[in-house]
Design a protein around this motif. Structure first.
Motif, PDB file in Angstrom:
ATOM      1  N   VAL A 153       0.867  -1.118  -0.085  1.00  0.00           N
ATOM      2  CA  VAL A 153       0.138  -0.084  -0.036  1.00  0.00           C
ATOM      3  C   VAL A 153       0.888   1.321  -0.064  1.00  0.00           C
ATOM      4  O   VAL A 153       1.663   1.323   1.029  1.00  0.00           O
ATOM      5  CB  VAL A 153      -0.772   0.030   1.253  1.00  0.00           C
ATOM      6  CG1 VAL A 153      -1.651   1.411   1.103  1.00  0.00           C
ATOM      7  CG2 VAL A 153      -1.627  -1.272   1.257  1.00  0.00           C
ATOM      8  N   ALA A 154       0.633   2.123  -0.988  1.00  0.00           N
ATOM      9  CA  ALA A 154       1.430   3.409  -0.819  1.00  0.00           C
ATOM     10  C   ALA A 154       0.687   4.495  -0.418  1.00  0.00           C
ATOM     11  O   ALA A 154      -0.638   4.756  -0.696  1.00  0.00           O
ATOM     12  CB  ALA A 154       1.890   3.756  -2.424  1.00  0.00           C
ATOM     13  N   THR A 155       1.186   5.213   0.674  1.00  0.00           N
ATOM     14  CA  THR A 155       0.300   6.167   1.376  1.00  0.00           C
ATOM     15  C   THR A 155       0.296   7.466   0.384  1.00  0.00           C
ATOM     16  O   THR A 155      -0.750   8.228   0.480  1.00  0.00           O
ATOM     17  CB  THR A 155       1.014   6.534   2.799  1.00  0.00           C
ATOM     18  OG1 THR A 155       2.267   7.070   2.588  1.00  0.00           O
ATOM     19  CG2 THR A 155       0.977   5.470   3.717  1.00  0.00           C
ATOM     20  N   HIS A 156       1.386   7.575  -0.482  1.00  0.00           N
ATOM     21  CA  HIS A 156       1.217   8.675  -1.465  1.00  0.00           C
ATOM     22  C   HIS A 156       1.955   8.434  -2.440  1.00  0.00           C
ATOM     23  O   HIS A 156       2.863   7.440  -2.551  1.00  0.00           O
ATOM     24  CB  HIS A 156       1.181  10.063  -0.910  1.00  0.00           C
ATOM     25  CG  HIS A 156       2.653  10.204  -0.441  1.00  0.00           C
ATOM     26  ND1 HIS A 156       2.887   9.599   1.008  1.00  0.00           N
ATOM     27  CD2 HIS A 156       3.415  11.523  -0.289  1.00  0.00           C
ATOM     28  CE1 HIS A 156       3.952  10.260   1.342  1.00  0.00           C
ATOM     29  NE2 HIS A 156       4.258  11.065   0.595  1.00  0.00           N
ATOM     30  N   ILE A 157       2.520   9.202  -3.596  1.00  0.00           N
ATOM     31  CA  ILE A 157       3.112   8.801  -4.716  1.00  0.00           C
ATOM     32  C   ILE A 157       4.536   9.287  -4.783  1.00  0.00           C
ATOM     33  O   ILE A 157       5.290   9.129  -5.682  1.00  0.00           O
ATOM     34  CB  ILE A 157       2.515   9.198  -6.096  1.00  0.00           C
ATOM     35  CG1 ILE A 157       3.034   8.453  -7.007  1.00  0.00           C
ATOM     36  CG2 ILE A 157       2.531  10.636  -6.277  1.00  0.00           C
ATOM     37  CD1 ILE A 157       2.223   8.510  -8.514  1.00  0.00           C
ATOM     38  N   HIS A 158       5.061   9.969  -3.732  1.00  0.00           N
ATOM     39  CA  HIS A 158       6.184  10.730  -3.907  1.00  0.00           C
ATOM     40  C   HIS A 158       7.382   9.610  -3.521  1.00  0.00           C
ATOM     41  O   HIS A 158       7.280   8.201  -3.035  1.00  0.00           O
ATOM     42  CB  HIS A 158       6.461  11.583  -2.340  1.00  0.00           C
ATOM     43  CG  HIS A 158       5.618  12.666  -2.624  1.00  0.00           C
ATOM     44  ND1 HIS A 158       5.125  13.765  -1.776  1.00  0.00           N
ATOM     45  CD2 HIS A 158       4.921  13.067  -3.790  1.00  0.00           C
ATOM     46  CE1 HIS A 158       4.470  14.835  -1.945  1.00  0.00           C
ATOM     47  NE2 HIS A 158       4.392  14.491  -3.390  1.00  0.00           N
ATOM     48  N   VAL A 159       8.537   9.901  -4.288  1.00  0.00           N
ATOM     49  CA  VAL A 159       9.783   8.863  -4.797  1.00  0.00           C
ATOM     50  C   VAL A 159      10.153   7.959  -3.174  1.00  0.00           C
ATOM     51  O   VAL A 159      10.465   6.949  -3.453  1.00  0.00           O
ATOM     52  CB  VAL A 159      10.774   9.731  -5.342  1.00  0.00           C
ATOM     53  CG1 VAL A 159      11.321  10.919  -4.327  1.00  0.00           C
ATOM     54  CG2 VAL A 159      12.023   8.789  -5.627  1.00  0.00           C
ATOM     55  N   ASP A 160      10.060   9.006  -2.294  1.00  0.00           N
ATOM     56  CA  ASP A 160      10.670   8.241  -0.861  1.00  0.00           C
ATOM     57  C   ASP A 160       9.750   7.207  -0.368  1.00  0.00           C
ATOM     58  O   ASP A 160      10.004   6.392   0.554  1.00  0.00           O
ATOM     59  CB  ASP A 160      11.085   9.217   0.122  1.00  0.00           C
ATOM     60  CG  ASP A 160      10.071  10.217   0.353  1.00  0.00           C
ATOM     61  OD1 ASP A 160       9.200  10.461  -0.549  1.00  0.00           O
ATOM     62  OD2 ASP A 160       9.961  10.961   1.599  1.00  0.00           O
ATOM     63  N   HIS A 161       8.642   7.054  -0.958  1.00  0.00           N
ATOM     64  CA  HIS A 161       7.632   5.971  -0.378  1.00  0.00           C
ATOM     65  C   HIS A 161       7.230   5.008  -1.724  1.00  0.00           C
ATOM     66  O   HIS A 161       6.573   3.923  -1.019  1.00  0.00           O
ATOM     67  CB  HIS A 161       6.341   6.677   0.014  1.00  0.00           C
ATOM     68  CG  HIS A 161       6.459   7.599   1.208  1.00  0.00           C
ATOM     69  ND1 HIS A 161       6.158   7.242   2.368  1.00  0.00           N
ATOM     70  CD2 HIS A 161       6.872   9.076   1.071  1.00  0.00           C
ATOM     71  CE1 HIS A 161       6.348   8.234   3.267  1.00  0.00           C
ATOM     72  NE2 HIS A 161       6.830   9.472   2.476  1.00  0.00           N
ATOM     73  N   VAL A 162       7.522   5.351  -2.754  1.00  0.00           N
ATOM     74  CA  VAL A 162       7.129   4.357  -3.991  1.00  0.00           C
ATOM     75  C   VAL A 162       8.617   3.768  -4.535  1.00  0.00           C
ATOM     76  O   VAL A 162       8.089   3.046  -5.805  1.00  0.00           O
ATOM     77  CB  VAL A 162       6.255   4.953  -4.986  1.00  0.00           C
ATOM     78  CG1 VAL A 162       4.836   5.483  -4.178  1.00  0.00           C
ATOM     79  CG2 VAL A 162       6.776   6.178  -5.492  1.00  0.00           C
ATOM     80  N   GLY A 163       9.686   4.118  -4.314  1.00  0.00           N
ATOM     81  CA  GLY A 163      10.759   3.778  -5.221  1.00  0.00           C
ATOM     82  C   GLY A 163      10.719   2.123  -5.310  1.00  0.00           C
ATOM     83  O   GLY A 163      11.428   1.713  -6.173  1.00  0.00           O
ATOM     84  N   GLY A 164      10.383   1.470  -4.395  1.00  0.00           N
ATOM     85  CA  GLY A 164      10.511  -0.104  -4.288  1.00  0.00           C
ATOM     86  C   GLY A 164       9.150  -0.560  -4.664  1.00  0.00           C
ATOM     87  O   GLY A 164       8.942  -1.757  -4.479  1.00  0.00           O
ATOM     88  N   LEU A 165       8.274   0.402  -4.880  1.00  0.00           N
ATOM     89  CA  LEU A 165       6.890  -0.546  -5.025  1.00  0.00           C
ATOM     90  C   LEU A 165       6.713  -1.330  -6.068  1.00  0.00           C
ATOM     91  O   LEU A 165       5.961  -2.442  -6.045  1.00  0.00           O
ATOM     92  CB  LEU A 165       5.646   0.955  -5.228  1.00  0.00           C
ATOM     93  CG  LEU A 165       4.361   0.333  -5.163  1.00  0.00           C
ATOM     94  CD1 LEU A 165       4.041   0.066  -3.636  1.00  0.00           C
ATOM     95  CD2 LEU A 165       3.474   1.561  -5.687  1.00  0.00           C
ATOM     96  N   SER A 166       7.269  -1.093  -7.182  1.00  0.00           N
ATOM     97  CA  SER A 166       7.183  -2.089  -8.350  1.00  0.00           C
ATOM     98  C   SER A 166       7.700  -3.602  -7.936  1.00  0.00           C
ATOM     99  O   SER A 166       7.421  -4.642  -8.897  1.00  0.00           O
ATOM    100  CB  SER A 166       7.905  -1.661  -9.533  1.00  0.00           C
ATOM    101  OG  SER A 166       9.505  -1.709  -9.332  1.00  0.00           O
ATOM    102  N   GLU A 167       8.384  -3.879  -7.004  1.00  0.00           N
ATOM    103  CA  GLU A 167       8.666  -5.343  -6.405  1.00  0.00           C
ATOM    104  C   GLU A 167       7.565  -5.996  -6.198  1.00  0.00           C
ATOM    105  O   GLU A 167       7.829  -7.180  -6.048  1.00  0.00           O
ATOM    106  CB  GLU A 167       9.809  -5.026  -5.372  1.00  0.00           C
ATOM    107  CG  GLU A 167      11.083  -4.387  -5.661  1.00  0.00           C
ATOM    108  CD  GLU A 167      11.970  -4.583  -4.348  1.00  0.00           C
ATOM    109  OE1 GLU A 167      12.142  -5.530  -3.756  1.00  0.00           O
ATOM    110  OE2 GLU A 167      12.650  -3.456  -3.947  1.00  0.00           O
TER     111      GLU A 167
END
Length: 245
Positions: free
Chosen positions: A74-88
């Motif tokens: 779950v991403a709390t928002h789209i900023h880089v420091d929260h989604v950098g590894g989301l694609s894993e």
């Protein structure tokens, strides 16, 4: 007590147990402005990964996720420091207001260009050939679009989605009303709250602060820094309202 994660990047991640089934993970070598929290929440039927850090080093290996149980990131928002590894992660969720943006992860939305331009972006390079200019957030289309009032079920937790805009249009929190655990994302944390980024909205942030003053919880797990209790959160919210009036 924080410990260093084992494995290939043996000193890239640190982590500590912060609550029942909750582990806080962070990247101590990343510049403090971008040093965000990642939370692993163990559930009976589903494990949650709340936010995914900068993505400079693979996150999955340090989480020790079970292969026999579903995982929802779950991403709390789209900023880089929260989604950098989301694609894993195969199954991903985020708020409707930013949902379409995860498929492209453009700099104008992730703000990755601000990290690339940050002096001393890291205290130590994650790999020998790394440079800040190599940082690009990989697309991570969402499997589930979240709205205010939705529930995320883990089998032993029910987390209610709270839309908390201001820092970004699609910022959310997750509230477990039974345990009192509140995952606040970047809606609130210790230190100066950031409300001057592209997409930030001070008036929306003020409404979020007013709402946070009414929420009942035991402990807030914030997007940056250590957990805080209800009294401290309300003090931070009141200070923001006073300073932004």
């Amino acid at each position: 007590m924080p410990v260093t994660a084992p494995g290939e990047a043996s000193d890239w991640f640190s982590y500590e147990a912060v609550g029942r089934g909750i582990t806080r993970i962070w990247e101590p070598h990343v510049h403090p402005y971008f040093r965000s929290n990642i939370f692993r929440v163990r559930g009976h039927d589903v494990d949650l990964v709340i936010d995914a850090g900068m993505g400079l080093v693979p996150l999955g290996p340090v989480l020790n996720l079970p292969s026999t149980k579903p995982v929802l990131a779950v991403a709390t928002h789209i900023h880089v420091d929260h989604v950098g590894g989301l694609s894993e992660f195969e199954t991903r969720a985020g708020h409707r207001h930013e949902a379409a943006l995860f498929a492209a992860m453009a700099d104008e939305h992730t703000l990755a260009h601000l990290f690339r331009a940050q002096p001393e972006a890291v205290a130590r390079s994650p790999t020998r050939a790394w440079s800040p200019q190599s940082v690009q957030v990989r697309p991570a289309p969402l499997a589930r679009i979240l709205d205010e009032g939705d529930s995320i079920e883990t089998g032993d937790r029910s987390l209610r989605v709270l839309h908390l805009p201001g820092h970004s249009p699609g910022s959310i929190g997750l509230l477990d009303e039974r345990s009192g655990d509140f995952f606040a994302g970047d809606a609130i944390y210790r230190g100066r709250l950031i409300d001057d980024l592209p997409g930030s909205d001070v008036q929306a942030y003020r409404k979020t602060m007013q709402r946070l003053l009414q929420i009942e919880f035991n402990r807030a797990y914030c997007g940056h820094g250590e957990p805080i209790d209800q009294n401290e959160l309300r003090s931070i919210a009141r200070a923001y309202l006073d300073s932004s009036s």
